[in-house]
Design a protein around this motif. Sequence first.
Motif: not given
Length: 217
Positions: A107-121
């Motif tokens: 699970s990826v959220t923008d608060t816990t891991d912003p860099s991985t969040w950007q990859l998901c976006v």
Amino acid sequence: MQTLVRTRRGFVVFDPRIVEDTHYSIDDHGTLVHDRVPAGATLGLVVASGAAGAVFLGDGWWRLASLTVGLLVGAVLAALLLGVVHLVDSPERRYRKLTGSRRFSRSVTDTTDPSTWQLCVLGSRVAESRAWRTGLIDPDRLLGPLLWSAVSGDDSGKAVRDTLTELADVATELDATGPVPGRRRTSGVVATQDDTLDRVVVLRARADALRDRLRCA
């Protein structure tokens, strides 16, 4: 792309190998679902149990109680059926044997891991494009494994981000060009269409180069 699920809080990324060559798929809620046990069959079992209880065990007011009990029994039987199917054909157990790991999603959220969040976006942007859905880019469907390799820490996040960024840019531009219209006699229109065709050729060349890069990743 079923291995990238958007949730209220962010994304859930799956390793594509969890459902590869199995009878399971991933639904919109990020749940593993057995494709060969249709929902209608389990619902039918519940309704049939309720009807049987009402017809054979009840009379008058007891019929309503028998219907309720029958529905509950049917629900339990349906749950047991699904449990047995999952026990016999467990994708988690198969995944552990294949990879030696129990972790097949993250699970990826923008608060816990912003860099991985950007990859998901970026991955979501590519997967939602018409160019990707039609196979114009990434025809080998390597987007899922690429994203998982970065999310799980098996690959360099920067390299994946660069590739995903270029994929997203190419997909967006290809979607924007749309179908190339046929030629007309008006010279200005022909010139415009030639420019569009040239642009599509360049974009497809970039897409082919990205495909080769993904194969080597």
